[in-house]
Structure formats: C-alpha cells, structure tokens
Design an enzyme around this catalytic site. Structure first.
Site, short mmCIF file in Angstrom:
data_model
loop_
_atom_site.label_atom_id
_atom_site.label_comp_id
_atom_site.label_asym_id
_atom_site.label_seq_id
_atom_site.Cartn_x
_atom_site.Cartn_y
_atom_site.Cartn_z
N GLY A 1 0.83 -1.20 0.00
CA GLY A 1 0.00 0.00 0.00
C GLY A 1 0.86 1.25 0.00
O GLY A 1 2.04 1.20 0.38
N GLN B 1 2.72 10.02 1.37
CA GLN B 1 4.00 9.31 1.36
C GLN B 1 4.84 9.63 0.13
O GLN B 1 6.00 9.23 0.05
CB GLN B 1 3.77 7.79 1.43
CG GLN B 1 3.19 7.33 2.75
CD GLN B 1 3.09 5.82 2.76
OE1 GLN B 1 2.13 5.26 2.27
NE2 GLN B 1 4.11 5.17 3.31
N CYS C 1 5.86 -0.04 7.26
CA CYS C 1 5.44 1.10 6.45
C CYS C 1 6.62 1.57 5.62
O CYS C 1 7.74 1.65 6.12
CB CYS C 1 4.98 2.23 7.38
SG CYS C 1 4.44 3.70 6.50
N LEU C 2 6.38 1.87 4.34
CA LEU C 2 7.46 2.31 3.45
C LEU C 2 8.08 3.63 3.90
O LEU C 2 9.18 3.96 3.49
CB LEU C 2 6.94 2.45 2.01
CG LEU C 2 6.50 1.14 1.33
CD1 LEU C 2 5.88 1.44 -0.03
CD2 LEU C 2 7.66 0.17 1.19
N HIS D 1 -4.70 1.01 7.24
CA HIS D 1 -3.36 1.61 7.36
C HIS D 1 -3.23 2.82 6.41
O HIS D 1 -2.73 3.87 6.81
CB HIS D 1 -2.30 0.53 7.04
CG HIS D 1 -0.88 0.98 7.09
ND1 HIS D 1 0.04 0.47 7.99
CD2 HIS D 1 -0.21 1.90 6.34
CE1 HIS D 1 1.22 1.06 7.78
NE2 HIS D 1 1.10 1.92 6.79
N GLU D 2 -3.72 2.67 5.18
CA GLU D 2 -3.60 3.77 4.20
C GLU D 2 -4.52 4.93 4.56
O GLU D 2 -4.14 6.09 4.42
CB GLU D 2 -3.87 3.29 2.77
CG GLU D 2 -2.91 2.21 2.27
CD GLU D 2 -1.44 2.49 2.58
OE1 GLU D 2 -1.01 3.66 2.51
OE2 GLU D 2 -0.72 1.54 2.92
N HIS E 1 -2.96 7.09 7.02
CA HIS E 1 -2.00 8.03 6.42
C HIS E 1 -2.70 9.32 5.97
O HIS E 1 -2.14 10.41 6.11
CB HIS E 1 -1.31 7.41 5.19
CG HIS E 1 -0.10 6.60 5.51
ND1 HIS E 1 1.02 7.14 6.11
CD2 HIS E 1 0.19 5.29 5.31
CE1 HIS E 1 1.94 6.19 6.25
NE2 HIS E 1 1.46 5.06 5.78
NI NI Z 1 2.39 3.18 5.70
#
Ligand code: NI
Length: 180
Positions: free
Chosen positions: A45, A50, A107-108, A149-150, A153
């Site tokens: 995701g 991000q 998480c990226l 999760h997204e 963000h």
């Molecule tokens: Ni994330």
C-alpha cells in the site's frame, strides 16, 4: 513515473490530507504513479502524503496472497481479489467491524521498524475510483488491514501511533534516529 517516498519526520506525514473535489487527468496519472511507486518499493500500500502530496488518495494491492482474505464484495457482489487489485481509491469513508486482531505491520515511510498493531478485522469502505465511480468495498484479512493503514496516512496517523505504550517506548530510540 516512480516517485520519491517521504520518510518519518517529514511533516507531510502528519497532515490531514485534502479531499479531492475534481478528478483531473493529472490526478489520474498520479494514481498510476502511486501504483508504479508501490510496486517498485515492494509495498502492499501507498498513500499520497508518502510521496509528498496532500490529497486523499491511496493504493493497495494484496494480490500476491489470494488466501489473505476470506471474502470481498463490491457493491454487495462477490468479486475475485485479482479483479480489484491494484485498488486506487479516493476520499475513503470507513466503517470498521469485527473483532480486533493484532498483526505485524510495517510502512514504506518508516524504514526498518515492524510491530504488531491491533485493528478491527473487517471494513466496509465507501471509495471513489479513478474513473469517478463510487463503490462500497467489504472485506477482511490483509486487505481490510491495508485499507485501514492507508486511510490512517490520509489523516496524518502512522502505525507506530497505534502501538501499546510498552512497544512505543521500545522503538522510541529507532524512531528518533529516523527523524534526524
Ligand atoms: Ni504506511
């Protein structure tokens, strides 16, 4: 186009992102860039903040593991996972249900940290797609988790905010290093 992924400590990750009111060609292309960037980073995701954009848009793709959900419905009808993935969505509204489950997340934007996060196991998500259509997606498992999760963000919330106090204390040093 592959975009640069913003890292922990960047203030954009803490912003409540703006609602998208008009789906322009530029935004559709941005949706494609989100997919490409997520794939290149091997994530499941990725959300607009991000990649440094203050917009309520994100992508998820959990099709690498068809067993990761037990059901998926779009507007009330059963759909195969690979038909919906990758899913770029806009202006999401979530209803959460089911028992809370603890599952390891990463998480990226938070390099090198993974931890168990407790979240409700099912979601009913009202989403706008890149073609402007609004759909209701109901699912569980990893897809329900990735969507939550997204959407976090888009509200400036990171998975590390949702950990137990003890776990937060244990990763404090690592987080501090990331934000320098
Ligand atoms: Ni994330």
């Amino acid at each position: 186009m592959i975009l640069e992924i913003t890292q922990y400590g960047n203030p954009i990750l803490r912003r409540k992102c703006r609602k998208i009111t008009e789906l322009t060609e530029e935004l559709r292309q941005f949706g494609e860039d989100l997919i490409e960037t997520m794939i290149s980073a091997q994530g499941v995701g990725l959300a607009a903040p991000q990649v440094d954009r203050d917009l309520r848009m994100a992508v998820v793709d959990v099709s690498h593991d068809p067993e990761c959900i037990t059901y998926l419905r779009v507007d009330g009808e059963e759909v195969a996972l690979e038909e919906l993935m990758p899913l770029v969505f806009i202006n999401p509204v979530l209803e959460l249900c089911g028992e809370k489950e603890a599952v390891t997340e990463g998480c990226l934007s938070i390099d090198g940290i993974t931890a168990e996060v407790r979240r409700p196991s099912e979601v009913k998500a009202t989403l706008q797609l890149l073609d402007g259509q609004t759909v209701v997606v109901e699912t569980d498992g990893l897809l329900a988790r990735a969507i939550q999760h997204e959407v976090d963000h888009l509200n400036g919330v990171l998975f590390v905010d949702r950990l137990s106090t003890a776990k937060k204390v244990s990763i404090r040093g690592k987080l501090r290093k990331l934000s320098i």
